[in-house]
Design an enzyme around this catalytic site. Structure first.
Site, PDB file in Angstrom:
ATOM      1  N   GLU A  27     -15.777   1.749  80.212  1.00 44.34           N
ATOM      2  CA  GLU A  27     -16.716   0.815  79.570  1.00 44.34           C
ATOM      3  C   GLU A  27     -17.794   0.380  80.555  1.00 44.34           C
ATOM      4  O   GLU A  27     -18.992   0.431  80.265  1.00 44.34           O
ATOM      5  CB  GLU A  27     -15.959  -0.408  79.055  1.00 44.34           C
ATOM      6  CG  GLU A  27     -16.840  -1.562  78.624  1.00 44.34           C
ATOM      7  CD  GLU A  27     -16.171  -2.917  78.796  1.00 44.34           C
ATOM      8  OE1 GLU A  27     -16.477  -3.626  79.775  1.00 44.34           O
ATOM      9  OE2 GLU A  27     -15.333  -3.269  77.955  1.00 44.34           O
TER      10      GLU A  27
ATOM     11  N   ASP B 239     -14.928   2.916  73.168  1.00 42.68           N
ATOM     12  CA  ASP B 239     -16.153   2.115  73.294  1.00 42.68           C
ATOM     13  C   ASP B 239     -16.991   2.622  74.458  1.00 42.68           C
ATOM     14  O   ASP B 239     -18.213   2.785  74.347  1.00 42.68           O
ATOM     15  CB  ASP B 239     -15.843   0.622  73.428  1.00 42.68           C
ATOM     16  CG  ASP B 239     -14.994   0.270  74.643  1.00 42.68           C
ATOM     17  OD1 ASP B 239     -14.268   1.146  75.140  1.00 42.68           O
ATOM     18  OD2 ASP B 239     -15.051  -0.896  75.089  1.00 42.68           O
TER      19      ASP B 239
END
EC number: 3.2.1.4
Length: 368
Positions: A55, A116
């Site tokens: 991330e 993500d």
């Protein structure tokens, strides 16, 4: 004559300096100093293991692209490939967690993926390829997106194609676990150009966002069961907090031309109402009841800047960010601030197609 020439040189130097100053993004420059190693590793110092996540690497790539900072982009990309993807993002999804082990070795701590980070990384590479006209970025981004579709997208009965939070541990025979903050609607729109499964994933992702917020607050995590639907009143209270804060920010960043934006803003209006009434966003909210508790940290206020539609309420959060700017030991608050404040300062926008509209400016382009 010499005096005149000297004065002219001074003026030119000052002009060049002012152009460069106008082109820099001070908060990004500080983030690089405080959180990114010379090798391109984005570090979260709040964890004793001095961890790095996929991330963090993906966000770093986005900020570097928005800032037209190709050197930083390349550094972050190279470190990510070499340390999280065994040398190639074309060949494998990046491991989500890297850091210092108990035996003092620095290595991958968890080889599972985190979608993500993966989607932001793929999007940033594809957009870097377009904006910087570099085919290598496009090739890596395309290969990574195909791998995401193969390894992290599943077909859920009653829903359709859905993006799992990672390739392992989120799907059982009749139950699936999702994180609404993992796929921003703007990125979902962008990926539709690549065909299945992305063409339908945009709609199922909208369902995830709209159907799991009965009181207008998105959950950090939510479970879907076959033939039973969303489990919103599970044995464990569903909370809207540190993950879900990104949902409101992503919705606020959707271009006004997106027909889904008004619907999303309306669904999450209770979050805006609470923030306007109290002067700060809540730290935690019970998704089923809408009961809020605690004062959200400064990063939450930054995340509200794109989301709030009331200018006076926006100004209150803008001031809170300015008065409590994150320091060198607040990774997550800082990235939320770079996103929220960066958007608020018009450093970037997104098109209806989900493409990046950076504020590089002609002078900035000429000064590099």
């Amino acid at each position: 004559m010499n005096v005149l020439r000297s004065g002219l040189v001074t003026m030119l130097l000052l002009a060049a300096f002012s152009v460069q100053a106008a082109c820099t993004w001070p908060a990004w420059e500080q983030f690089k100093k405080d959180y990114i190693s010379q090798e391109g590793r984005v570090i979260d110092p709040s964890d004793a293991r001095k961890i790095t996540t996929s991330e963090g690497q993906s966000y770093g790539m986005f900020f570097a692209l928005a800032a037209n900072d190709r050197a930083a982009f390349d550094n972050i990309l190279d470190w990510t490939q070499n340390n999280l993807a065994q040398g190639s993002l074309k060949e494998r999804l990046p491991a989500w967690l890297w850091g210092k082990k108990e035996n003092s070795k620095w290595e991958v701590l968890d080889s599972n993926s985190a979608s993500d980070g993966d989607v932001w990384m793929a999007w940033s590479l594809l957009e870097a390829g377009r904006l910087w006209k570099e085919q290598r970025y496009t090739d890596i981004g395309s290969a990574l997106l195909k791998r995401i579709a193969r390894e992290e997208v599943v077909t859920v009965p009653g829903l359709g194609s859905m993006l799992l939070p990672g390739k392992v541990g989120f799907a059982e025979d009749n139950s699936w676990r999702f994180n609404p903050s993992y796929l921003p609607p703007t990125l979902a729109q962008y990926f539709t150009r690549f065909g299945a499964p992305w063409t339908t994933l945009r709609e199922t992702n909208q369902r995830l966002l709209l159907e799991t917020a009965p009181k207008g607050f998105s959950p950090d995590w939510v479970r879907y069961e076959k033939d039973k639907g969303w489990q919103l009143k599970a044995e464990k209270t569903l909370i809207s907090s540190y993950d879900a804060i990104r949902v409101y920010m992503w919705v606020g960043m959707m271009p006004d031309s997106d027909p889904q934006k008004a619907r999303m803003l309306n669904r999450f209006k209770p979050m805006a109402t609470f923030t306007e009434k109290n002067g700060y966003p809540p730290e935690k909210v019970d998704v089923a009841t809408g009961k809020a508790q605690g004062k959200g940290p400064v990063g939450f206020s930054a995340a509200m800047l794109p989301f709030l539609q009331n200018r006076d309420a926006q100004a209150v959060q803008r001031q809170r960010v300015a008065d409590n700017f994150p320091g060198s030991d607040a990774y997550y608050n800082y990235v939320l601030t770079l996103f929220g404040q960066g958007w608020d300062q018009h450093r970037f926008r997104f098109s209806t197609k989900g493409e990046l509209l950076p504020d590089w400016g002609q002078e900035c382009a000429n000064s590099h």
